[in-house]
Design a protein around this motif. Structure first.
Motif, PDB file in Angstrom:
ATOM      1  N   TRP A  23       0.824  -1.203   0.000  1.00  0.00           N
ATOM      2  CA  TRP A  23       0.000   0.000   0.000  1.00  0.00           C
ATOM      3  C   TRP A  23       0.856   1.250   0.000  1.00  0.00           C
ATOM      4  O   TRP A  23       1.932   1.282   0.605  1.00  0.00           O
ATOM      5  N   ASP A  35     -14.281  -4.620  -5.380  1.00  0.00           N
ATOM      6  CA  ASP A  35     -14.108  -3.743  -4.228  1.00  0.00           C
ATOM      7  C   ASP A  35     -12.931  -4.236  -3.406  1.00  0.00           C
ATOM      8  O   ASP A  35     -12.588  -5.422  -3.429  1.00  0.00           O
ATOM      9  N   SER A  44     -10.652  -3.093   0.488  1.00  0.00           N
ATOM     10  CA  SER A  44     -10.209  -2.190   1.544  1.00  0.00           C
ATOM     11  C   SER A  44      -9.241  -2.940   2.429  1.00  0.00           C
ATOM     12  O   SER A  44      -9.233  -4.178   2.452  1.00  0.00           O
ATOM     13  N   ARG A  76      -7.036  -2.519   6.321  1.00  0.00           N
ATOM     14  CA  ARG A  76      -6.705  -1.808   7.554  1.00  0.00           C
ATOM     15  C   ARG A  76      -5.666  -2.628   8.307  1.00  0.00           C
ATOM     16  O   ARG A  76      -5.791  -3.841   8.423  1.00  0.00           O
ATOM     17  N   SER A  99      -4.486   2.457   6.300  1.00  0.00           N
ATOM     18  CA  SER A  99      -5.927   2.516   6.063  1.00  0.00           C
ATOM     19  C   SER A  99      -6.137   2.877   4.596  1.00  0.00           C
ATOM     20  O   SER A  99      -5.820   3.987   4.173  1.00  0.00           O
ATOM     21  N   GLU A 100      -6.645   1.930   3.820  1.00  0.00           N
ATOM     22  CA  GLU A 100      -6.818   2.114   2.376  1.00  0.00           C
ATOM     23  C   GLU A 100      -8.200   1.640   1.952  1.00  0.00           C
ATOM     24  O   GLU A 100      -8.642   0.564   2.350  1.00  0.00           O
ATOM     25  N   SER A 101      -8.854   2.454   1.148  1.00  0.00           N
ATOM     26  CA  SER A 101     -10.171   2.095   0.608  1.00  0.00           C
ATOM     27  C   SER A 101     -10.167   2.334  -0.894  1.00  0.00           C
ATOM     28  O   SER A 101      -9.937   3.464  -1.342  1.00  0.00           O
ATOM     29  N   PHE A 145      -8.328   5.440  -5.332  1.00  0.00           N
ATOM     30  CA  PHE A 145      -8.021   5.351  -3.909  1.00  0.00           C
ATOM     31  C   PHE A 145      -8.070   6.747  -3.283  1.00  0.00           C
ATOM     32  O   PHE A 145      -7.045   7.328  -2.942  1.00  0.00           O
ATOM     33  N   GLU A 179      -6.418   7.085   1.385  1.00  0.00           N
ATOM     34  CA  GLU A 179      -5.222   6.260   1.544  1.00  0.00           C
ATOM     35  C   GLU A 179      -4.332   6.884   2.604  1.00  0.00           C
ATOM     36  O   GLU A 179      -4.028   8.073   2.583  1.00  0.00           O
TER      37      GLU A 179
END
Length: 255
Positions: free
Chosen positions: A59, A197, A199, A201, A226-228, A243, A246
């Motif tokens: 990430w 999708d 995500s 954490r 923390s990435e979505s 993203f 991020e």
């Protein structure tokens, strides 16, 4: 940007397909539960990003104050948390320590009307090797060579370095052809692969390096990821890199 430990290779593939979870109707069949091994056993099929350790996702985040999409993340942070236990397996196989990496969660697949399946993975991992870097290589950095700010890579742990140890929650959903689950980091063998999708954490504790800016090498620290991924997007404006949220940060414990 490499995909074992960065976003872009898969995002390039993502940009060529429709990324709407509702674009394909269910076939009417109930979701089928699979063991966690159905996912874990097919990960790490290649080792090109930090050889010889098998590849898994990592990430990145841009420098503070830099809005995405950015042409380069140089000056930002990147991090890896061994959610699939691949680094731990490599350590054990090569005579290194067993970090006690363990898993819980769920894996399901559901048949779709277009002949593909929808796979959904919720994976909780504890005692996972975790390390963080300052991005210095162009674009999204290089996980094998960028300087460490937290923890140690598996190769260094094998030589006696103190690891960063974390826990994480990975939430992955994708479409693929029926059959064994794909290596989520290297799905190139299936032209029907489509990310839906994701995500991620993670939180880890371990030694910081002086580059982190909190003191000398070995200062006790914490790393947060923390990435979505917002993949139901036009890939324009604030969500052009998919993203918009991020975060990869380190801090000294107690500060």
């Amino acid at each position: 940007m490499n995909r074992m430990l960065t976003k872009s290779l898969n995002l390039l593939a993502v940009a060529t397909v429709a990324l709407t979870i509702g674009a394909t109707a269910w076939a009417g069949e109930a979701a089928k539960k699979l063991p966690l091994s159905a996912f874990l056993d097919t990960q790490g099929s290649q080792n090109i990003y930090i050889p010889p350790v098998p590849d898994y996702w990592g990430w990145t985040a841009p420098p503070p104050g830099v809005k995405t999409p950015a042409s380069s993340y140089v000056g930002g942070n990147s991090a890896s948390c061994d959610y699939a236990g691949l680094a731990n397996e490599w350590l054990i196989e090569n005579g290194g320590p067993d970090l006690g990496t363990a898993f819980s969660g769920s894996v399901t697949e559901r048949a779709l009307s277009d002949g593909r399946i929808l796979v959904q993975v919720e994976l909780y991992t504890t005692n996972a090797l975790t390390f963080g870097m300052r991005i210095t290589a162009p674009d999204f950095g290089n996980f094998a060579t960028d300087p460490l700010i937290f923890g140690a890579r598996a190769q260094d742990v094998l030589l006696g370095a103190t690891p960063g140890i974390g826990e994480c929650h990975a939430s992955f959903a994708w479409k693929q052809s029926p059959g064994p689950l794909l290596d989520y980091n290297h799905p190139e063998s299936d032209p029907n692969f489509e990310i839906v999708d994701l995500s991620f954490r993670a939180s880890a504790t371990g030694p910081l390096t002086a580059l982190a800016g909190y003191g000398p090498d070995g200062t006790p620290g914490r790393l947060i990821i923390s990435e979505s991924g917002f993949l139901r997007t036009t890939f324009k404006g604030a969500t052009a890199d998919a993203f918009p949220a991020e975060y990869v940060e380190v801090r000294a414990i107690g500060k």
